[in-house]
Scaffold this motif. Structure first.
Motif, PDB file in Angstrom:
ATOM      1  N   SER A   1      -6.817  -6.139  -0.703  1.00  0.00           N
ATOM      2  CA  SER A   1      -5.936  -5.010  -0.402  1.00  0.00           C
ATOM      3  C   SER A   1      -5.148  -5.250   0.883  1.00  0.00           C
ATOM      4  O   SER A   1      -4.653  -4.307   1.508  1.00  0.00           O
ATOM      5  CB  SER A   1      -6.761  -3.720  -0.272  1.00  0.00           C
ATOM      6  OG  SER A   1      -7.732  -3.853   0.759  1.00  0.00           O
ATOM      7  N   ARG A   2      -5.014  -6.523   1.255  1.00  0.00           N
ATOM      8  CA  ARG A   2      -4.299  -6.875   2.487  1.00  0.00           C
ATOM      9  C   ARG A   2      -2.792  -6.912   2.224  1.00  0.00           C
ATOM     10  O   ARG A   2      -2.164  -7.954   2.099  1.00  0.00           O
ATOM     11  CB  ARG A   2      -4.809  -8.228   2.996  1.00  0.00           C
ATOM     12  CG  ARG A   2      -4.273  -8.651   4.357  1.00  0.00           C
ATOM     13  CD  ARG A   2      -5.076  -9.842   4.889  1.00  0.00           C
ATOM     14  NE  ARG A   2      -5.183 -10.902   3.888  1.00  0.00           N
ATOM     15  CZ  ARG A   2      -4.382 -11.954   3.839  1.00  0.00           C
ATOM     16  NH1 ARG A   2      -3.416 -12.098   4.720  1.00  0.00           N
ATOM     17  NH2 ARG A   2      -4.562 -12.887   2.925  1.00  0.00           N
TER      18      ARG A   2
ATOM     19  N   PRO B   1      -3.415   3.361  -2.444  1.00  0.00           N
ATOM     20  CA  PRO B   1      -3.593   2.313  -3.452  1.00  0.00           C
ATOM     21  C   PRO B   1      -2.539   1.218  -3.347  1.00  0.00           C
ATOM     22  O   PRO B   1      -1.466   1.426  -2.759  1.00  0.00           O
ATOM     23  CB  PRO B   1      -3.446   3.080  -4.769  1.00  0.00           C
ATOM     24  CG  PRO B   1      -2.542   4.226  -4.421  1.00  0.00           C
ATOM     25  CD  PRO B   1      -2.930   4.633  -3.029  1.00  0.00           C
ATOM     26  N   VAL B   2      -2.844   0.062  -3.898  1.00  0.00           N
ATOM     27  CA  VAL B   2      -1.870  -1.015  -4.011  1.00  0.00           C
ATOM     28  C   VAL B   2      -0.942  -0.692  -5.177  1.00  0.00           C
ATOM     29  O   VAL B   2      -1.397  -0.463  -6.299  1.00  0.00           O
ATOM     30  CB  VAL B   2      -2.566  -2.368  -4.244  1.00  0.00           C
ATOM     31  CG1 VAL B   2      -1.535  -3.476  -4.456  1.00  0.00           C
ATOM     32  CG2 VAL B   2      -3.471  -2.714  -3.067  1.00  0.00           C
TER      33      VAL B   2
ATOM     34  N   ALA C   1      -3.853   3.706   3.859  1.00  0.00           N
ATOM     35  CA  ALA C   1      -5.129   3.609   3.144  1.00  0.00           C
ATOM     36  C   ALA C   1      -4.962   3.930   1.667  1.00  0.00           C
ATOM     37  O   ALA C   1      -5.948   4.166   0.967  1.00  0.00           O
ATOM     38  CB  ALA C   1      -6.158   4.549   3.770  1.00  0.00           C
TER      39      ALA C   1
ATOM     40  N   ASP D   1       2.140  -1.524   4.286  1.00  0.00           N
ATOM     41  CA  ASP D   1       2.464  -0.172   3.830  1.00  0.00           C
ATOM     42  C   ASP D   1       3.947  -0.142   3.425  1.00  0.00           C
ATOM     43  O   ASP D   1       4.829  -0.475   4.220  1.00  0.00           O
ATOM     44  CB  ASP D   1       2.196   0.818   4.970  1.00  0.00           C
ATOM     45  CG  ASP D   1       2.419   2.267   4.568  1.00  0.00           C
ATOM     46  OD1 ASP D   1       2.885   2.530   3.445  1.00  0.00           O
ATOM     47  OD2 ASP D   1       2.129   3.139   5.412  1.00  0.00           O
TER      48      ASP D   1
ATOM     49  N   ASN E   1       5.107  -8.289   3.690  1.00  0.00           N
ATOM     50  CA  ASN E   1       3.871  -8.878   3.194  1.00  0.00           C
ATOM     51  C   ASN E   1       3.761 -10.348   3.560  1.00  0.00           C
ATOM     52  O   ASN E   1       2.669 -10.866   3.755  1.00  0.00           O
ATOM     53  CB  ASN E   1       3.765  -8.661   1.689  1.00  0.00           C
ATOM     54  CG  ASN E   1       3.423  -7.225   1.355  1.00  0.00           C
ATOM     55  OD1 ASN E   1       2.277  -6.798   1.456  1.00  0.00           O
ATOM     56  ND2 ASN E   1       4.434  -6.440   0.987  1.00  0.00           N
TER      57      ASN E   1
ATOM     58  N   ARG F   1       0.841  -1.194   0.000  1.00  0.00           N
ATOM     59  CA  ARG F   1       0.000   0.000   0.000  1.00  0.00           C
ATOM     60  C   ARG F   1       0.878   1.245   0.000  1.00  0.00           C
ATOM     61  O   ARG F   1       1.920   1.305   0.663  1.00  0.00           O
ATOM     62  CB  ARG F   1      -0.907   0.017   1.233  1.00  0.00           C
ATOM     63  CG  ARG F   1      -1.812  -1.192   1.396  1.00  0.00           C
ATOM     64  CD  ARG F   1      -2.866  -1.274   0.319  1.00  0.00           C
ATOM     65  NE  ARG F   1      -3.827  -0.202   0.410  1.00  0.00           N
ATOM     66  CZ  ARG F   1      -4.965  -0.278   1.116  1.00  0.00           C
ATOM     67  NH1 ARG F   1      -5.242  -1.373   1.809  1.00  0.00           N
ATOM     68  NH2 ARG F   1      -5.823   0.724   1.117  1.00  0.00           N
TER      69      ARG F   1
END
Length: 270
Positions: free
Chosen positions: A168-169, A21-22, A19, A172, A203, A15
Protein backbone atom coordinates in the motif's frame (compact mmCIF):
# COMPACT_ATOMS: atom_id res chain seq x y z
CA UNK A 1 -10.90 -18.53 -29.18
CA UNK A 2 -11.37 -15.88 -26.50
CA UNK A 3 -9.30 -12.66 -26.49
CA UNK A 4 -9.16 -10.34 -23.45
CA UNK A 5 -7.31 -7.05 -23.84
CA UNK A 6 -4.92 -5.99 -21.12
CA UNK A 7 -3.97 -2.51 -19.99
CA UNK A 8 -0.80 -0.43 -20.10
CA UNK A 9 -0.23 0.79 -16.59
CA UNK A 10 -2.52 3.23 -14.84
CA UNK A 11 -3.46 6.76 -15.73
CA UNK A 12 -3.89 7.35 -12.01
CA UNK A 13 -3.05 5.17 -9.03
CA UNK A 14 -2.65 5.91 -5.35
CA UNK A 15 -4.35 6.14 -1.98
CA UNK A 16 -7.76 7.76 -1.67
CA UNK A 17 -6.65 9.81 1.32
CA UNK A 18 -3.60 9.13 3.47
CA UNK A 19 -5.15 6.00 4.99
CA UNK A 20 -7.72 5.25 2.28
CA UNK A 21 -7.92 2.38 -0.18
CA UNK A 22 -5.63 1.95 -3.17
CA UNK A 23 -7.51 3.17 -6.24
CA UNK A 24 -6.69 3.44 -9.91
CA UNK A 25 -7.87 4.52 -13.33
CA UNK A 26 -6.61 1.93 -15.78
CA UNK A 27 -5.38 2.54 -19.32
CA UNK A 28 -6.88 -0.15 -21.58
CA UNK A 29 -4.49 -1.46 -24.22
CA UNK A 30 -6.13 -3.20 -27.20
CA UNK A 31 -2.69 -4.09 -28.60
CA UNK A 32 -1.80 -6.44 -25.72
CA UNK A 33 -4.09 -9.34 -24.85
CA UNK A 34 -4.37 -12.83 -23.46
CA UNK A 35 -6.03 -15.47 -25.62
CA UNK A 36 -7.60 -18.70 -24.43
CA UNK A 37 -8.68 -21.79 -26.32
CA UNK A 38 -9.77 -25.27 -25.38
CA UNK A 39 -8.28 -28.52 -26.53
CA UNK A 40 -9.47 -31.99 -25.49
CA UNK A 41 -6.04 -33.55 -25.77
CA UNK A 42 -3.50 -31.15 -24.26
CA UNK A 43 -2.73 -30.43 -20.65
CA UNK A 44 -3.05 -26.95 -19.21
CA UNK A 45 -0.64 -24.62 -21.02
CA UNK A 46 -0.45 -21.48 -18.92
CA UNK A 47 2.92 -19.99 -19.78
CA UNK A 48 4.16 -16.94 -21.63
CA UNK A 49 7.75 -16.00 -22.46
CA UNK A 50 9.00 -18.57 -20.00
CA UNK A 51 6.87 -17.15 -17.18
CA UNK A 52 3.93 -18.95 -15.64
CA UNK A 53 0.64 -17.05 -15.87
CA UNK A 54 -1.29 -19.49 -13.67
CA UNK A 55 -0.61 -22.83 -12.04
CA UNK A 56 -3.01 -25.65 -13.00
CA UNK A 57 -4.13 -25.90 -9.36
CA UNK A 58 -4.90 -22.18 -9.22
CA UNK A 59 -6.77 -22.35 -12.52
CA UNK A 60 -8.91 -25.25 -11.30
CA UNK A 61 -9.66 -23.50 -8.00
CA UNK A 62 -10.61 -20.31 -9.83
CA UNK A 63 -13.01 -22.12 -12.17
CA UNK A 64 -14.49 -24.02 -9.24
CA UNK A 65 -15.15 -20.74 -7.40
CA UNK A 66 -17.29 -19.69 -10.37
CA UNK A 67 -19.09 -23.02 -10.50
CA UNK A 68 -17.50 -23.89 -13.83
CA UNK A 69 -16.69 -27.55 -14.44
CA UNK A 70 -13.37 -28.49 -15.98
CA UNK A 71 -14.45 -30.33 -19.13
CA UNK A 72 -11.51 -29.48 -21.37
CA UNK A 73 -7.90 -28.44 -21.11
CA UNK A 74 -7.13 -24.79 -21.67
CA UNK A 75 -4.30 -23.10 -23.54
CA UNK A 76 -3.49 -19.49 -22.61
CA UNK A 77 -1.15 -17.21 -24.53
CA UNK A 78 -0.24 -13.66 -23.48
CA UNK A 79 1.23 -10.88 -25.60
CA UNK A 80 2.53 -9.03 -22.53
CA UNK A 81 5.10 -10.14 -19.95
CA UNK A 82 3.85 -11.35 -16.60
CA UNK A 83 4.65 -8.71 -14.00
CA UNK A 84 4.95 -6.02 -16.65
CA UNK A 85 2.03 -3.97 -15.38
CA UNK A 86 -0.12 -4.76 -18.41
CA UNK A 87 -2.75 -6.96 -16.77
CA UNK A 88 -1.49 -10.40 -17.76
CA UNK A 89 -2.76 -12.07 -14.57
CA UNK A 90 -6.27 -10.60 -14.58
CA UNK A 91 -6.64 -10.96 -18.35
CA UNK A 92 -5.60 -14.62 -18.08
CA UNK A 93 -8.23 -15.31 -15.43
CA UNK A 94 -10.96 -13.51 -17.35
CA UNK A 95 -10.04 -15.28 -20.59
CA UNK A 96 -10.00 -18.65 -18.81
CA UNK A 97 -13.43 -18.02 -17.29
CA UNK A 98 -14.98 -16.91 -20.58
CA UNK A 99 -13.50 -19.85 -22.46
CA UNK A 100 -14.87 -22.18 -19.80
CA UNK A 101 -18.37 -20.78 -20.34
CA UNK A 102 -18.78 -17.95 -17.83
CA UNK A 103 -21.80 -15.77 -18.65
CA UNK A 104 -22.45 -14.13 -15.29
CA UNK A 105 -22.07 -10.59 -13.98
CA UNK A 106 -18.66 -8.93 -14.30
CA UNK A 107 -18.86 -7.96 -10.63
CA UNK A 108 -18.97 -11.64 -9.67
CA UNK A 109 -16.05 -12.38 -11.97
CA UNK A 110 -14.12 -9.49 -10.41
CA UNK A 111 -14.60 -10.94 -6.93
CA UNK A 112 -13.38 -14.35 -8.12
CA UNK A 113 -10.29 -12.72 -9.65
CA UNK A 114 -9.67 -10.91 -6.37
CA UNK A 115 -9.90 -14.18 -4.46
CA UNK A 116 -7.41 -15.76 -6.85
CA UNK A 117 -4.97 -12.85 -7.06
CA UNK A 118 -5.44 -10.65 -3.99
CA UNK A 119 -5.76 -7.65 -6.32
CA UNK A 120 -7.51 -7.22 -9.64
CA UNK A 121 -7.71 -4.92 -12.65
CA UNK A 122 -11.18 -4.05 -14.06
CA UNK A 123 -10.59 -5.91 -17.34
CA UNK A 124 -13.81 -7.91 -17.01
CA UNK A 125 -15.84 -4.74 -17.67
CA UNK A 126 -16.64 -3.22 -21.06
CA UNK A 127 -15.58 0.25 -19.86
CA UNK A 128 -12.57 -0.27 -17.58
CA UNK A 129 -11.18 3.28 -17.94
CA UNK A 130 -14.48 4.78 -16.76
CA UNK A 131 -14.18 3.34 -13.27
CA UNK A 132 -12.43 4.58 -10.18
CA UNK A 133 -11.34 1.09 -9.25
CA UNK A 134 -10.39 -0.15 -5.79
CA UNK A 135 -8.02 -2.89 -6.91
CA UNK A 136 -7.63 -4.56 -3.51
CA UNK A 137 -11.40 -4.81 -3.09
CA UNK A 138 -12.45 -5.42 -6.73
CA UNK A 139 -14.98 -2.62 -6.47
CA UNK A 140 -15.92 0.32 -8.65
CA UNK A 141 -16.09 3.33 -6.32
CA UNK A 142 -17.31 5.81 -8.94
CA UNK A 143 -18.19 6.02 -12.62
CA UNK A 144 -16.00 8.40 -14.61
CA UNK A 145 -16.68 10.25 -17.88
CA UNK A 146 -15.36 8.66 -21.08
CA UNK A 147 -11.89 9.71 -22.15
CA UNK A 148 -11.20 11.77 -25.29
CA UNK A 149 -9.24 10.04 -28.01
CA UNK A 150 -5.45 9.90 -27.77
CA UNK A 151 -2.49 7.63 -28.58
CA UNK A 152 0.17 6.02 -26.45
CA UNK A 153 3.57 4.66 -27.37
CA UNK A 154 5.70 2.90 -24.80
CA UNK A 155 7.44 -0.26 -23.72
CA UNK A 156 8.72 -2.23 -20.74
CA UNK A 157 11.69 -0.90 -18.79
CA UNK A 158 13.77 -2.75 -16.24
CA UNK A 159 12.75 -5.90 -14.37
CA UNK A 160 9.15 -7.08 -14.27
CA UNK A 161 7.45 -7.10 -10.88
CA UNK A 162 4.25 -8.92 -9.98
CA UNK A 163 1.75 -6.93 -7.93
CA UNK A 164 1.91 -7.55 -4.20
CA UNK A 165 -1.64 -7.19 -2.87
CA UNK A 166 -0.23 -6.25 0.55
CA UNK A 167 1.67 -3.30 -0.90
CA UNK A 168 0.00 0.00 0.00
CA UNK A 169 3.04 2.25 -0.47
CA UNK A 170 1.35 4.73 -2.78
CA UNK A 171 1.03 8.49 -2.81
CA UNK A 172 -2.23 10.18 -1.83
CA UNK A 173 -4.07 11.14 -5.05
CA UNK A 174 -7.44 12.13 -3.57
CA UNK A 175 -6.90 15.68 -4.82
CA UNK A 176 -6.44 14.45 -8.41
CA UNK A 177 -9.76 12.60 -8.68
CA UNK A 178 -12.07 15.61 -8.93
CA UNK A 179 -9.71 17.29 -11.41
CA UNK A 180 -9.63 14.09 -13.46
CA UNK A 181 -13.42 13.84 -13.54
CA UNK A 182 -13.79 17.48 -14.63
CA UNK A 183 -11.09 17.23 -17.30
CA UNK A 184 -12.55 14.01 -18.72
CA UNK A 185 -16.03 15.57 -18.84
CA UNK A 186 -14.57 18.51 -20.77
CA UNK A 187 -12.49 16.31 -23.07
CA UNK A 188 -9.39 18.20 -21.91
CA UNK A 189 -6.63 15.84 -23.04
CA UNK A 190 -3.67 18.07 -22.08
CA UNK A 191 -5.01 18.34 -18.53
CA UNK A 192 -5.63 14.58 -18.31
CA UNK A 193 -2.09 13.90 -19.54
CA UNK A 194 -0.72 16.32 -16.95
CA UNK A 195 -2.67 14.58 -14.18
CA UNK A 196 -1.42 11.15 -15.33
CA UNK A 197 2.13 12.53 -15.25
CA UNK A 198 1.59 13.93 -11.76
CA UNK A 199 0.35 10.56 -10.49
CA UNK A 200 3.38 8.87 -12.04
CA UNK A 201 5.75 11.43 -10.54
CA UNK A 202 4.26 11.24 -7.04
CA UNK A 203 4.46 7.49 -6.94
CA UNK A 204 7.79 7.45 -8.72
CA UNK A 205 9.21 9.43 -5.81
CA UNK A 206 8.39 6.40 -3.66
CA UNK A 207 9.39 3.75 -6.20
CA UNK A 208 12.33 4.93 -8.29
CA UNK A 209 12.09 8.60 -9.16
CA UNK A 210 15.15 8.67 -11.41
CA UNK A 211 13.51 6.35 -13.93
CA UNK A 212 10.32 8.45 -13.98
CA UNK A 213 12.38 11.64 -14.35
CA UNK A 214 14.07 10.10 -17.41
CA UNK A 215 10.66 9.25 -18.85
CA UNK A 216 9.46 12.82 -18.27
CA UNK A 217 12.56 14.13 -20.02
CA UNK A 218 11.88 11.83 -22.98
CA UNK A 219 8.27 13.08 -23.09
CA UNK A 220 9.50 16.67 -23.30
CA UNK A 221 12.04 15.80 -26.01
CA UNK A 222 9.40 14.09 -28.16
CA UNK A 223 6.67 16.68 -27.58
CA UNK A 224 4.35 14.32 -25.69
CA UNK A 225 1.48 15.71 -23.65
CA UNK A 226 2.48 13.57 -20.66
CA UNK A 227 3.57 10.15 -19.48
CA UNK A 228 1.93 7.10 -17.96
CA UNK A 229 3.39 4.22 -15.96
CA UNK A 230 2.54 0.90 -14.45
CA UNK A 231 2.78 1.96 -10.84
CA UNK A 232 4.01 -1.50 -9.75
CA UNK A 233 5.23 -2.88 -13.08
CA UNK A 234 7.65 -2.21 -15.93
CA UNK A 235 5.33 -0.52 -18.45
CA UNK A 236 6.16 3.10 -19.30
CA UNK A 237 4.48 5.16 -22.00
CA UNK A 238 4.04 8.59 -23.56
CA UNK A 239 0.69 10.26 -24.24
CA UNK A 240 0.05 12.09 -27.51
CA UNK A 241 -2.91 13.58 -29.34
CA UNK A 242 -3.95 11.23 -32.14
CA UNK A 243 -1.71 11.42 -35.17
CA UNK A 244 0.99 13.35 -33.32
CA UNK A 245 3.50 10.61 -32.40
CA UNK A 246 6.76 11.56 -34.13
CA UNK A 247 8.43 9.01 -36.38
CA UNK A 248 11.52 8.94 -34.15
CA UNK A 249 9.59 8.02 -31.00
CA UNK A 250 10.06 4.24 -31.33
CA UNK A 251 13.82 4.53 -31.82
CA UNK A 252 14.06 6.99 -28.92
CA UNK A 253 12.24 4.58 -26.60
CA UNK A 254 14.47 1.67 -27.62
CA UNK A 255 17.57 3.81 -27.11
CA UNK A 256 16.26 4.62 -23.62
CA UNK A 257 15.99 0.92 -22.81
CA UNK A 258 12.43 -0.01 -23.76
CA UNK A 259 11.56 -3.60 -24.65
CA UNK A 260 8.56 -4.66 -26.75
CA UNK A 261 7.61 -1.17 -27.92
CA UNK A 262 3.87 -0.91 -28.51
CA UNK A 263 1.74 1.87 -29.98
CA UNK A 264 -2.04 1.95 -29.54
CA UNK A 265 -5.12 4.19 -29.59
CA UNK A 266 -6.98 4.94 -26.37
CA UNK A 267 -10.13 6.77 -25.33
CA UNK A 268 -12.54 8.10 -27.90
CA UNK A 269 -15.03 5.29 -27.36
CA UNK A 270 -12.52 2.45 -27.62
Amino acid sequence: MIRVAGHFGELLQGRLGAAGPVVLVTLPCPALAVTARQTPSAQFSLHNLGQRLLTPARARAFLASLGLPLRNRHVLRAQMPAGGGAGASTAALVALALQAGWQGAPETLARACLEAEGASDPLMFADPSQRLWASRAAQSLARLPPLPGFEVIGGFFGPCQRTDARDSRFADIADLISDWTAAAAQGDLPRLAALASLSANRNGALRGGAQIAALASLATDLGALGHVIAHTGAARGLIFARGQIPARARAALIAAGARQVVQFPAGGGL
